[in-house]
Design a protein around this motif. Structure first.
Motif, short mmCIF file in Angstrom:
data_model
loop_
_atom_site.label_atom_id
_atom_site.label_comp_id
_atom_site.label_asym_id
_atom_site.label_seq_id
_atom_site.Cartn_x
_atom_site.Cartn_y
_atom_site.Cartn_z
N THR A 1 0.82 -1.22 0.00
CA THR A 1 0.00 0.00 0.00
C THR A 1 0.85 1.26 0.00
N HIS A 2 1.93 1.26 0.79
CA HIS A 2 2.69 2.49 1.01
C HIS A 2 4.05 2.51 0.32
N GLY A 3 4.47 1.38 -0.24
CA GLY A 3 5.64 1.36 -1.09
C GLY A 3 6.99 1.48 -0.40
N PHE A 4 7.08 1.20 0.88
CA PHE A 4 8.38 1.28 1.55
C PHE A 4 9.18 0.00 1.35
N LYS A 5 10.50 0.11 1.62
CA LYS A 5 11.42 -1.02 1.48
C LYS A 5 12.21 -1.19 2.78
N GLY A 6 13.06 -2.21 2.79
CA GLY A 6 13.82 -2.48 3.99
C GLY A 6 14.66 -1.30 4.45
N GLY A 7 15.27 -0.60 3.51
CA GLY A 7 16.11 0.54 3.86
C GLY A 7 15.35 1.72 4.43
N ASP A 8 14.03 1.72 4.28
CA ASP A 8 13.21 2.82 4.80
C ASP A 8 12.80 2.61 6.26
N ILE A 9 13.04 1.41 6.78
CA ILE A 9 12.48 1.03 8.08
C ILE A 9 13.32 1.53 9.25
N GLU A 10 12.66 2.18 10.19
CA GLU A 10 13.27 2.50 11.48
C GLU A 10 13.02 1.35 12.45
N THR A 11 11.75 0.99 12.62
CA THR A 11 11.40 -0.16 13.44
C THR A 11 10.12 -0.81 12.91
N ILE A 12 9.98 -2.09 13.21
CA ILE A 12 8.72 -2.80 12.99
C ILE A 12 8.29 -3.37 14.33
N GLU A 13 7.10 -3.02 14.74
CA GLU A 13 6.56 -3.58 15.98
C GLU A 13 5.46 -4.58 15.64
N CYS A 14 5.57 -5.77 16.19
CA CYS A 14 4.56 -6.80 15.99
C CYS A 14 3.99 -7.18 17.35
N VAL A 15 2.69 -6.98 17.51
CA VAL A 15 1.98 -7.40 18.72
C VAL A 15 1.16 -8.62 18.36
N SER A 16 1.38 -9.71 19.09
CA SER A 16 0.65 -10.93 18.81
C SER A 16 0.25 -11.60 20.11
N HIS A 17 -0.40 -12.76 20.01
CA HIS A 17 -0.86 -13.50 21.17
C HIS A 17 0.30 -14.26 21.80
N PRO A 18 0.28 -14.52 23.11
CA PRO A 18 1.36 -15.29 23.75
C PRO A 18 1.65 -16.63 23.10
N LEU A 19 0.66 -17.24 22.45
CA LEU A 19 0.90 -18.51 21.76
C LEU A 19 2.03 -18.37 20.75
N ALA A 20 2.03 -17.25 20.02
CA ALA A 20 3.07 -17.04 19.02
C ALA A 20 4.45 -16.96 19.67
N LYS A 21 4.53 -16.31 20.80
CA LYS A 21 5.82 -16.16 21.50
C LYS A 21 6.34 -17.51 21.98
N LYS A 22 5.42 -18.38 22.39
CA LYS A 22 5.83 -19.70 22.87
C LYS A 22 6.40 -20.55 21.74
N VAL A 23 5.84 -20.39 20.55
CA VAL A 23 6.25 -21.23 19.42
C VAL A 23 7.44 -20.63 18.67
N LEU A 24 7.44 -19.32 18.51
CA LEU A 24 8.48 -18.64 17.72
C LEU A 24 9.61 -18.23 18.66
N GLN A 25 10.50 -19.16 18.93
CA GLN A 25 11.49 -18.99 19.99
C GLN A 25 12.85 -18.50 19.51
N HIS A 26 13.01 -18.27 18.21
CA HIS A 26 14.34 -17.92 17.68
C HIS A 26 14.37 -16.46 17.23
N ALA A 27 14.65 -15.58 18.17
CA ALA A 27 14.69 -14.15 17.85
C ALA A 27 15.85 -13.81 16.93
N ARG A 28 16.95 -14.56 17.05
CA ARG A 28 18.14 -14.32 16.22
C ARG A 28 18.56 -15.64 15.59
N PRO A 29 17.85 -16.10 14.59
CA PRO A 29 18.11 -17.42 14.01
C PRO A 29 19.43 -17.47 13.24
#
Length: 207
Positions: free
Chosen positions: A40-68
């Motif tokens: 929609t907005h046409g940005f790319k990786g180089g344009d990003i300052e931060t990405i915040e993702c808010v999800s349910h605790p279930l996701a945090k339990k399963v997605l355990q590799h912050a720095r894979p």
């Protein structure tokens, strides 16, 4: 009993879910949100300052590799998946070891903040974990989107074009385009298929 069994086919009702991305299903709502914002907005990786993702605790339990470090870890990493999604359409190639270790992707991973909020959903399933994604750009703009049901879910089925693309990315990277098209066309007419040997031969050729 026979009539009841014959009249109930889960493949048709309620239907099956197709994963749009080659990662854990807990990432899919977040990925849909970020990709929608990017388109929609046409940005790319180089344009990003931060990405915040808010999800349910279930996701945090399963997605355990912050720095894979490996492709398998990358499939269970919200941070890598969102960083890789800025590279273009997310494919299986983004979950190979070499892709996870790419410097441009690694530089983006720390910019992803992954937090939880139990209020998002009381009982999410592994195939539909709601997420709110906020992309903040270096120029000060910020964009936000929430997705509760991912594309590919029975409630949001993939388009023919998306399913065709999924087939193409699931077969060998060097597969002949004409053979992929031929397989797709035969699978779309599976109800009328009468030469199963030829179908299996074609599938083997593509794979």
């Amino acid at each position: 009993m026979q009539a009841a069994l014959a009249d109930s086919w889960d493949l048709l009702t309620p239907g099956i879910a197709l994963k749009r991305y080659g990662a854990c299903g807990c990432t899919h709502c977040a990925l849909d949100a970020l990709i929608s914002l990017k388109q929609t907005h046409g940005f790319k990786g180089g344009d990003i300052e931060t990405i915040e993702c808010v999800s349910h605790p279930l996701a945090k339990k399963v997605l355990q590799h912050a720095r894979p470090d490996t492709g398998l870890q990358g499939k269970f990493s919200m941070e890598h998946s969102l960083a890789a999604a800025l590279d273009g359409m997310l494919t299986l190639a983004h979950y190979e070891d070499a892709a996870v270790q790419r410097e441009d992707v690694r530089r983006l991973v720390p910019r992803v903040r992954f937090v939880v909020d139990e209020a998002l959903e009381s009982s999410p399933s592994a195939d539909a974990v709601p997420a709110i994604v906020t992309a903040r750009l270096r120029d000060g703009r910020a964009f936000r989107e929430r997705v509760d049901v991912p594309l590919g879910d029975r409630r949001r089925p993939l388009s023919d074009a998306d399913r065709r693309q999924k087939l193409a990315t699931c077969v060998a990277l060097g597969a002949d385009v004409a053979a992929v098209d031929a397989l797709w066309n035969r699978l779309e007419r599976l109800d009328g298929e009468n030469d199963w040997r030829a179908l299996w031969t074609l599938a083997a050729q593509v794979a």
